[in-house]
Design an enzyme around this catalytic site. Structure first.
Site, short mmCIF file in Angstrom:
data_model
loop_
_atom_site.label_atom_id
_atom_site.label_comp_id
_atom_site.label_asym_id
_atom_site.label_seq_id
_atom_site.Cartn_x
_atom_site.Cartn_y
_atom_site.Cartn_z
N TYR A 169 1.42 -14.64 15.39
CA TYR A 169 2.42 -14.62 16.47
C TYR A 169 3.76 -14.13 15.95
CZ TYR A 169 1.21 -16.09 21.11
OH TYR A 169 0.75 -16.07 22.40
N GLU B 149 6.75 -13.32 18.25
CA GLU B 149 7.68 -13.09 19.36
C GLU B 149 9.06 -12.77 18.84
OE1 GLU B 149 7.41 -16.62 21.71
OE2 GLU B 149 5.60 -15.94 22.73
N ASP C 6 7.49 10.30 31.18
CA ASP C 6 6.28 9.58 30.84
C ASP C 6 5.31 10.59 30.23
OD1 ASP C 6 3.89 8.28 30.66
OD2 ASP C 6 3.86 7.52 32.71
N THR D 163 1.68 6.35 26.12
CA THR D 163 0.60 5.60 25.51
C THR D 163 0.49 6.12 24.08
OG1 THR D 163 -0.99 7.26 26.18
CG2 THR D 163 -0.71 5.38 27.66
N LYS E 165 -3.84 8.61 23.59
CA LYS E 165 -4.35 9.85 24.18
C LYS E 165 -4.24 10.97 23.14
CE LYS E 165 -3.58 7.90 28.72
NZ LYS E 165 -2.87 7.91 30.00
N ARG F 290 -5.17 1.92 21.31
CA ARG F 290 -4.80 1.68 22.70
C ARG F 290 -3.48 0.92 22.73
NH1 ARG F 290 -7.40 2.85 26.97
NH2 ARG F 290 -8.70 4.05 25.58
C1 LIG Z 1 -2.49 6.93 30.91
C2 LIG Z 1 -1.19 6.94 31.56
C3 LIG Z 1 -0.46 5.76 31.78
C4 LIG Z 1 -1.04 4.37 31.63
O1 LIG Z 1 -1.49 4.00 30.45
P1 LIG Z 1 -2.43 2.70 30.28
O2 LIG Z 1 -2.46 2.58 28.81
O3 LIG Z 1 -3.72 3.03 30.91
O4 LIG Z 1 -1.74 1.58 30.94
C5 LIG Z 1 0.83 5.85 32.28
N1 LIG Z 1 1.36 7.05 32.58
C6 LIG Z 1 0.68 8.20 32.44
C7 LIG Z 1 1.33 9.48 32.80
C8 LIG Z 1 -0.62 8.18 31.93
O5 LIG Z 1 -1.28 9.33 31.81
#
Ligand SMILES: *Cc1c(COP(=O)(O)O)cnc(C)c1O
Length: 414
Positions: A46, A48, A193, A220, A223, A229
């Site tokens: 933990y 925090e 994003d 994220t 990807k 993850r």
């Molecule tokens: C994949 C994705 C997310 C969300 O990610 P998670 O890990 O699935 O919560 C947010 N924004 C965009 C543009 C994405 O492609």
């Protein structure tokens, strides 16, 4: 492992990943080093708070891990502040909203049906219940160009506090300068994003929104960035914003950070700094182009007319009379995994839309080059055109298995 049931399922999933071709553009394979960190004893801890400011003892090594992750993230994306604690992409976005907005405030983001993401205001999400989301769109789905005039008009009329650039099903280049210009005109903060393309930005093969003055990047890490993850939030230079974001993550929406994941993020960031990763990112783009050319040659309509990044959105219903769901199912049968996807102006329902979305990050990790990618695209089209022909499907499945065998999932990337 003593739990035979779970062990068996892990083995089955390993086999599925090894034998099939992964074309879902948001998926990838991590290195054994990332896997090792992600499965490490840091999961027991933990912590925090933030490095040097924790609420529990025993933080000698967690502090070092998180500090390393932060330093590497900042170096990789050329920014001053990083929060590496978001459990994933959705909480990263939620934290930015919580940090910068009051209930009822307006956010301007990309329309979902034009490529935006659920977390940018889908009515079923929590943020959509708290904030008001307004949208911009493509001017013309056949070129993919965003309607910046319309974006500006909406921004002036709706006075959003936050403007979001970013997508999960869009294959063209955004004009970040235009976003920043419009945001400055209406006094909005800018957030990119970059969940899908973070790896391509880190490698320098796609433009970094920070270079055009964006305030915040969320992403994220699993990807194109090819890490565990998880999520990250980066702030270019504004300390006030960075402080608000830290508070919004903890204690705002999360409790203890997942330190094993943060260790794995640090490893992935380290890998992403290498020349090998840059080569990988360049190859992702070349491979997507190779697939685009095959679709183009076969006169299959692609949204945006093609791709500038790692993914393609193809109108298989419009071009071949095969629905997105049918395409997903029949390709699954031959060992190709991708997903059905709505396209701009889709007349079909989301659960059986007109399009499919696919991309090259995972197969490029396996070592596929243009030649193999063009071959996969040819095989896909062959199956789509002969979706009821068992013989053809069997022969394609054989070829896919052969390709998968020839290019095993690698364990070491650097
Ligand atoms: C994949 C994705 C997310 C969300 O990610 P998670 O890990 O699935 O919560 C947010 N924004 C965009 C543009 C994405 O492609």
């Amino acid at each position: 492992m003593r739990d035979k049931k779970i062990e068996k399922l892990i083995k089955s999933e390993e086999k599925r990943q090894a034998e099939g071709l992964e074309l879902i553009p948001s998926e990838n394979y991590v290195s054994e080093d990332v896997l090792r960190a992600n499965g490490s004893v840091f999961t027991n801890k933990y912590s925090e708070g933030y490095p040097g400011r924790r609420y529990y003892g025993g933080q000698d090594f967690t502090d070092q891990v998180e500090t390393l992750a932060i330093e590497r993230a900042c170096k990789l994306f050329n920014c001053k502040y990083a929060n590496v604690q978001p459990h994933s992409g959705a909480p990263a976005n939620l934290a930015v909203y919580a940090a910068l907005l009051s209930p009822g405030d307006t956010v301007l983001g990309m329309d979902l049906s034009h490529g935006g993401h659920l977390t940018h205001g889908h009515p079923m999400t929590l943020p959509a219940k708290i904030y008001k989301f307004v949208t911009y769109k493509m001017k013309n789905p056949d070129t993919g160009e965003i309607d910046y005039e319309e974006m500006r008009r909406v921004a002036i009329a709706e006075k959003p506090k936050l403007i979001i650039a970013g997508f999960s099903a869009y294959s063209k280049t955004l004009n970040y300068k235009k976003f920043v210009e419009i945001a400055r005109e209406v006094g909005a903060i800018t957030m990119a994003d970059m969940a899908h393309i973070a790896g391509l930005i880190a490698a320098g093969v796609l433009r970094n929104p920070f270079d055009d003055g964006f305030d915040i990047i969320t992403s994220t890490t699993h990807k194109t960035l090819r890490g565990p993850r998880g999520g990250i939030i980066l702030t270019r230079e504004d300390e006030e914003i960075a402080k608000k974001i830290d508070k919004a993550i903890f204690p705002g929406i999360q409790g203890g950070p997942h330190m094993h994941t943060i260790a794995a993020k640090a490893v992935a960031f380290g890998e992403a700094m290498t020349p090998k990763f840059k080569k990988y990112a360049l190859q992702i783009l070349k491979n997507a182009k190779a697939m685009e050319q095959v679709f183009h040659k076969n006169k299959i309509r692609m949204i945006g007319g093609g791709t500038d990044n790692h993914l393609i959105l193809a109108d298989v219903f419009g071009s071949l009379g095969v629905t997105g769901k049918e395409a997903q199912t029949v390709l699954d049968e031959v060992g190709i995994t991708l997903n059905m996807n709505s396209i701009a102006g889709d007349t079909r329902k989301p659960l059986d839309p007109s399009g499919i979305r696919f991309g090259t990050p995972a197969i490029t990790t396996r070592g596929f080059k243009e030649k193999e990618c063009a071959c996969v695209a040819e095989l896909m089209i062959k199956v789509l055109k002969n979706k009821d022909n068992k013989k053809i499907k069997e022969s394609v499945h054989k070829e896919i298995k052969k390709l998968a065998k020839k290019f095993p999932i690698p364990k070491k990337f650097v």
